[in-house]
Every structure is written in structure tokens, then in C-alpha cells.
Design an enzyme around this catalytic site. Sequence first.
Site, PDB file in Angstrom:
ATOM      1  N   HIS A 484     101.532 197.068 -20.340  1.00 18.79           N
ATOM      2  CA  HIS A 484     101.723 196.472 -19.043  1.00 18.79           C
ATOM      3  C   HIS A 484     101.304 197.672 -17.560  1.00 18.79           C
ATOM      4  O   HIS A 484     101.383 197.982 -16.647  1.00 18.79           O
ATOM      5  CB  HIS A 484     103.006 196.914 -17.688  1.00 18.79           C
ATOM      6  CG  HIS A 484     104.165 195.946 -19.038  1.00 18.79           C
ATOM      7  ND1 HIS A 484     105.448 196.475 -18.565  1.00 18.79           N
ATOM      8  CD2 HIS A 484     104.256 194.371 -19.672  1.00 18.79           C
ATOM      9  CE1 HIS A 484     106.371 195.540 -19.451  1.00 18.79           C
ATOM     10  NE2 HIS A 484     105.496 194.435 -19.936  1.00 18.79           N
TER      11      HIS A 484
HETATM   12  C1  LIG Z   1     100.760 192.660 -26.350  1.00 23.01           C
HETATM   13  C2  LIG Z   1     101.482 192.088 -25.457  1.00 23.01           C
HETATM   14  C3  LIG Z   1     102.747 192.615 -25.291  1.00 23.01           C
HETATM   15  C4  LIG Z   1     103.024 191.833 -23.873  1.00 23.01           C
HETATM   16  N1  LIG Z   1     105.239 191.624 -23.840  1.00 23.01           N
HETATM   17  C5  LIG Z   1     105.448 190.554 -22.057  1.00 23.01           C
HETATM   18  C6  LIG Z   1     106.200 190.596 -21.662  1.00 23.01           C
HETATM   19  O1  LIG Z   1     106.985 190.496 -23.600  1.00 23.01           O
HETATM   20  N2  LIG Z   1     106.540 189.865 -20.616  1.00 23.01           N
HETATM   21  C7  LIG Z   1     105.625 190.076 -19.719  1.00 23.01           C
HETATM   22  O2  LIG Z   1     105.810 189.748 -18.668  1.00 23.01           O
HETATM   23  N3  LIG Z   1     104.739 190.561 -20.321  1.00 23.01           N
HETATM   24  C8  LIG Z   1     104.295 191.560 -21.375  1.00 23.01           C
HETATM   25  N4  LIG Z   1     103.156 191.754 -21.613  1.00 23.01           N
HETATM   26  C9  LIG Z   1     101.893 191.135 -19.740  1.00 23.01           C
HETATM   27  C10 LIG Z   1     101.451 191.125 -20.013  1.00 23.01           C
HETATM   28  O3  LIG Z   1     101.211 190.211 -20.270  1.00 23.01           O
HETATM   29  C11 LIG Z   1     100.663 190.922 -18.475  1.00 23.01           C
HETATM   30  O4  LIG Z   1     100.596 191.589 -17.581  1.00 23.01           O
HETATM   31  C12 LIG Z   1      99.095 190.167 -18.264  1.00 23.01           C
HETATM   32  O5  LIG Z   1      99.805 188.122 -19.249  1.00 23.01           O
HETATM   33  C13 LIG Z   1      98.259 189.628 -17.385  1.00 23.01           C
HETATM   34  O6  LIG Z   1      98.243 188.549 -17.048  1.00 23.01           O
HETATM   35  P1  LIG Z   1      96.090 189.257 -15.988  1.00 23.01           P
HETATM   36  O7  LIG Z   1      96.438 187.196 -15.231  1.00 23.01           O
HETATM   37  O8  LIG Z   1      96.866 190.086 -14.936  1.00 23.01           O
HETATM   38  O9  LIG Z   1      95.394 189.510 -16.795  1.00 23.01           O
HETATM   39  P2  LIG Z   1      95.497 189.034 -18.305  1.00 23.01           P
HETATM   40  O10 LIG Z   1      96.070 187.635 -19.006  1.00 23.01           O
HETATM   41  O11 LIG Z   1      95.238 190.090 -20.006  1.00 23.01           O
HETATM   42  O12 LIG Z   1      93.912 188.272 -17.899  1.00 23.01           O
HETATM   43  C14 LIG Z   1      92.813 188.018 -18.281  1.00 23.01           C
HETATM   44  C15 LIG Z   1      92.104 187.226 -19.120  1.00 23.01           C
HETATM   45  O13 LIG Z   1      90.402 187.568 -18.145  1.00 23.01           O
HETATM   46  C16 LIG Z   1      89.003 187.732 -18.681  1.00 23.01           C
HETATM   47  N5  LIG Z   1      88.324 188.839 -19.307  1.00 23.01           N
HETATM   48  C17 LIG Z   1      88.780 189.679 -18.934  1.00 23.01           C
HETATM   49  N6  LIG Z   1      86.953 189.927 -18.581  1.00 23.01           N
HETATM   50  C18 LIG Z   1      86.774 188.585 -18.696  1.00 23.01           C
HETATM   51  C19 LIG Z   1      84.787 189.079 -18.296  1.00 23.01           C
HETATM   52  N7  LIG Z   1      84.052 189.456 -18.074  1.00 23.01           N
HETATM   53  N8  LIG Z   1      84.861 187.563 -18.088  1.00 23.01           N
HETATM   54  C20 LIG Z   1      85.045 186.250 -18.350  1.00 23.01           C
HETATM   55  N9  LIG Z   1      86.917 186.696 -18.615  1.00 23.01           N
HETATM   56  C21 LIG Z   1      87.401 187.629 -18.859  1.00 23.01           C
HETATM   57  C22 LIG Z   1      90.646 187.370 -20.633  1.00 23.01           C
HETATM   58  O14 LIG Z   1      89.948 187.213 -20.999  1.00 23.01           O
HETATM   59  C23 LIG Z   1      91.591 186.876 -20.364  1.00 23.01           C
HETATM   60  O15 LIG Z   1      92.112 185.880 -20.822  1.00 23.01           O
HETATM   61  C24 LIG Z   1     102.402 191.708 -22.416  1.00 23.01           C
HETATM   62  C25 LIG Z   1     101.120 191.993 -23.096  1.00 23.01           C
HETATM   63  C26 LIG Z   1     100.612 192.877 -23.888  1.00 23.01           C
HETATM   64  C27 LIG Z   1      99.318 192.944 -24.110  1.00 23.01           C
END
Ligand SMILES: Cc1cc2nc3c(=O)[nH]c(=O)nc-3n(C[C@H](O)[C@H](O)[C@H](O)COP(=O)(O)OP(=O)(O)OC[C@H]3O[C@@H](n4cnc5c(N)ncnc54)[C@H](O)[C@@H]3O)c2cc1C
Length: 546
Positions: A484
Site C-alpha cells: 500500500h
Molecule cells: C500484490 C498487491 C496486493 C494488493 N492487495 C490489495 C487489496 O487486497 N485491496 C486493496 O484495496 N488494495 C490492494 N493493493 C493496493 C492497491 O491495489 C493499490 O494501492 C492501487 O491499485 C494503486 O492504484 P494507483 O492508481 O495509485 O496505481 P496503479 O494501480 O499501480 O497504477 C499505475 C499504472 O501506471 C502505469 N505506469 C507507471 N509508470 C508509467 C509510465 N512511465 N508510463 C506509462 N504507464 C505507467 C503502471 O503500469 C500501472 O498500470 C494491493 C497491491 C498489490 C501490488
Amino acid sequence: MNTKTPSRAARNGAAEMAEFDYVIVGAGSAGCVLANRLSADGRHSVLLLEAGPKDSNIWIHVPLGYGKLFKDKTVNWMYQTEPEPGLDGRTVFQPRGKVLGGSSSINGLLYVRGQHEDYDRWRQHGNSGWGYDDVLPYFRKAEDQQRGADDFHGAGGPLPVSDWRHADPLSEAFVQAAAQTGIPVNPDFNGATQEGTGFFQTTTRRGRRASTAVAYLRPATARTNLRVETSALAQRIVFDGRRADAVEYRQAGNLRTARARKEILVSSGAYNSPQLLQLSGVGPAELLRMHGINVVLDAPGVGHDLQDHLQVRMVMRCSQRITLNDIVNHPIRRMLAGARYAAFRTGPLTIAAGTSGAFFKTSPRLATPDVQIHFLPFSTDKMGEKLHSFSGFSASVCQLRPESRGSLRIRSADAAVPPEIRINYLATEVDRTANVEGLKILRKILQAPALSSYVTEEIDPGPKVSTDEELLNYCRQRGSTVYHPTSTCRMGSDPLAVVDQRLRVRGIEGLRVVDGSIMPDLVSGNTNAAIIMIAEKASDMILAEA
Ligand SMILES: Cc1cc2nc3c(=O)[nH]c(=O)nc-3n(C[C@H](O)[C@H](O)[C@H](O)COP(=O)(O)OP(=O)(O)OC[C@H]3O[C@@H](n4cnc5c(N)ncnc54)[C@H](O)[C@@H]3O)c2cc1C
């Protein structure tokens, strides 16, 4: 509607240039929500750039498949922290989704919003518009709650939130055992109060994962004003003075440029969003100069204040062959579980990253729970690795509001080089005490009558580990992440805050950050639901200004 217009350079086959109203970088939890909402009324053209591929890996869509994606570099950035001083100098593996849906395509599926007080604290710290009453409508707007709508829940939104489709005696026994230690039973961790023990709900529909790619992006892909580019790694944001003008990205060996007529929305997650800002010249000036990057804005807060949830697991040997270990390690039972899932979408393959759990206070002096327990009817040495050969189950302590903060800094001006991640787990006394006290309470639950008949032995940390000092050492030796990371582009108005209350990068025009990195501090739960809420709210703010 403003349509995309390829530049002369693109027509000539050189570095391709196209124009859109909005360019979103990252198709993760937040990015897919933005892509759907901003393209919905057809007035605006939207480009969504994603570094990873389409979400065609079948394990993405099976809940228990997260175990298979932990170390699959085709869909996972697979980062690693620097040696952590609070964890005996160990580095900690940090999976992050690199695929449509981002981390919501590889996560543990639990739907936990955090506490009302988390958002009231954000507002209290000057972020008006972010109190619980302000954000609740966005949680409800996103949600399609299987139990129907009520004061806290929405129905008919894009994101399905469902009850678990399996009955498991151990997970039931955990809830009874927790109740026997005095923790109240709570059927809804996202309702009036979080405190208590019960079953988690998940972001699934009829036993299939509902990532934001499935819930938000798929219904929008047929729109002619939305373009989605996969395997497109953003290299940097190009500025015209202090106005964010375009995104340069690399795709299939070509360098392309997409201009944003209105705004660039960075949704690359808590590690990659600050990395992209730093690569683009928005970050700590000394760091940028060290890597030969032209400083657009000296913003020392970019990458500062990184937070994460630590988890410390206990493992029990089970007296009966009813754990997932017994199913996975037995060819016929494994095959039957697969067949059951294929036929009915039920059974052990629907297990998320916690079946039942609990939220409790480690001290009566606290106003709200400071620890979350994730219970799982299986055991392993490390998540994503082989399950134990014996019948085992596990439960972990997760301190909900760590004080410790770390940092994220680029190592190179090359976008393909992983950044330097320091989390600083267990850096404060409050954090150390919460983990130790949490383990003591969890141990009491695991020894309560409802569970004791299922336990033959405590494997980890084991009965020899009993004093506070021994328990703390265990946290240092075995603690790991709950995945997280947040707060690296923190919202606020102090000198280190990166975005304002409308998520605009302070000191820059035409640039917002919308994802987990804007959280002023960690919410007391799993972060996916809160990030989807953030993107829903951001969409409304962006459209109101359009
Ligand atoms: C293994 C795991 C288990 C988890 N379990 C839970 C759970 O059970 N419940 C829960 O609520 N949360 C859980 N989480 C946390 C939750 O999924 C994340 O906090 C959330 O998905 C993050 O969202 P975000 O939009 O901030 O980033 P992300 O969903 O990580 O999205 C970022 C995106 O940007 C893309 N990206 C990055 N850099 C670039 C670039 N330079 N150019 C183009 N694209 C790029 C990435 O590839 C990715 O697709 C878990 C996370 C993980 C990894």
C-alpha cells in the site's frame, strides 16, 4: 469535441505527435476511472497511456490468481526497496501492476475504504472537500454493492463489491475466536464503524476479479474519443515554461509525443508518478541536477513522505486437512477445485488476500482501531511462494496508521531504470509498539476456544518468541509489505505538499496527479477503494473546470 490531429512529423513518419484534450499516464486503479469518466460525455478527447500490456493473462481474472502474478514480470514492475534499517537491513519486494488495470489487476481484491476519521483528518489538515461527508458520495457513486444501496453504499455503479462465494470453517472460526476475545462482530467494515471482526468484501463479480480495467475501461473502449495505448512507457512531460504541454513516450522502439490541449493527468502510482515528475524536471533541484535534468520547478516534496503498511504474519499448523495447502498439494483435490471454479465460479479459487479479519485498538487510549488482521486459510513462507507441505493457516498484523515515512528518488534520467525506494518501516516508537501489541492480541485470538481445536502448533513466530523484545525482533526479521505505498505527491498546502486540494501540481499549470501518491497520509485499510474514490472525485473536479 476536439479530435486528435496527427502532426506533420507523424505524417512524415518521424517522432509521432498527436493532440488530445487530456493525456492520462497510467491505466491503473485511478487512470481507468479517469479514462471512463472524462470520455463519457463525448465532449473531450482522451489518450490513456499504459506501460504494460492488455490484461489478457487468465490468472488476472481468477481471484486466487494473484499468487501467480506476484513475480510475473510481464504484468508486474517487481520493485525492491533499498535495505531497510528497521528490518535488519533486509530489502522488501514491492510488486506493482504493469498492465491495464495496474495494481487493481494483480491485487488481493479486498474492498476496505478505511475509517471515516481518516478523511476527516485529511480535511482537518487543511484539505477542504476531503472530509468523510465529502468523499462518501464518491465511494457510493463508484460502487455496485451486492447487498444493495444504503446510507454508506451505492448500487449500480461500475465497481462490483461482493461477499465471498465460499464457506470455510477456519475463516468462520477466526471470526468466532476474535469475538471470544471481546472484539464485536461487524458485518460491514465499510459501514457506520470499522471496528470489529467479520468477513471482507471483495471487488469481484460472480467470482471474477473486477479490476478498474474490467469495471471502468472495458465499457468505455468503444468510444471514439478515447484512445488506449499499451506498452507505452512515458519518458517525461514536456513543459512550455511552467505549463505542462505534452508527454513523450516510448512504444515499440519509437519515441512518440502526445500533446494535451487541456491537461496531463499523472496516474502512474505511488512509485512511478513521483518518478515521472522528477524525470520531467519537477522535484528536488539537487537530485535533478545530479542526473543532468533541467529543473522546471524545485519541488522538494516530490517523492518525499512515502508511506506503506507493514504486515507481520503468524503461521499455525492445522489439526485437520482442511486448509488450502491440503488442496493445492493434492493433485486430485487441486483438480476438483479447478473444475468447481470453472463450472460455478465458487470454491477455493475465489480466495482473496484475506477471507475474514478484524480491526481493533492495541490500546484503550486510542479513538479508533490501529491494527487490521488479514486471516487466510493457507500458509507459506513468503507471499507468492509455494504453500507449506503441512496443513497450515496464517493471519497477519497490519498497523493501520504508521508514522514512519520514507522517500522515492530517481537513480537515473532513464525512465526504464527503477527508482530508489526507502520506506523506513518501524522508524518510530509508535509503529514498533503497535506491531508488538498487535501480535500479542492476534496470538490471543488464535488461542481462543473457537480456533484452538484446529491448532496443533504455532509455527511462526513460535512459542519461544514471547517477550516484547523478541516479538519486535520477529517483526524486523519477517515483516513485509501489504502493498500500500502512498503519499509521494502529497496533497496539502505546506511547503512539501505537491498537489493542492484539486490535485493540481502546485506551481505548474495543466498538470494533476491523480492516484495513491496524493494521499496526505495512509488510510486505515486497503488502498484500492480509496484511490478509486480519489479518481471519481478528481474526474468531477476536472470536468467542472473543462
Ligand atoms: C500484490 C498487491 C496486493 C494488493 N492487495 C490489495 C487489496 O487486497 N485491496 C486493496 O484495496 N488494495 C490492494 N493493493 C493496493 C492497491 O491495489 C493499490 O494501492 C492501487 O491499485 C494503486 O492504484 P494507483 O492508481 O495509485 O496505481 P496503479 O494501480 O499501480 O497504477 C499505475 C499504472 O501506471 C502505469 N505506469 C507507471 N509508470 C508509467 C509510465 N512511465 N508510463 C506509462 N504507464 C505507467 C503502471 O503500469 C500501472 O498500470 C494491493 C497491491 C498489490 C501490488
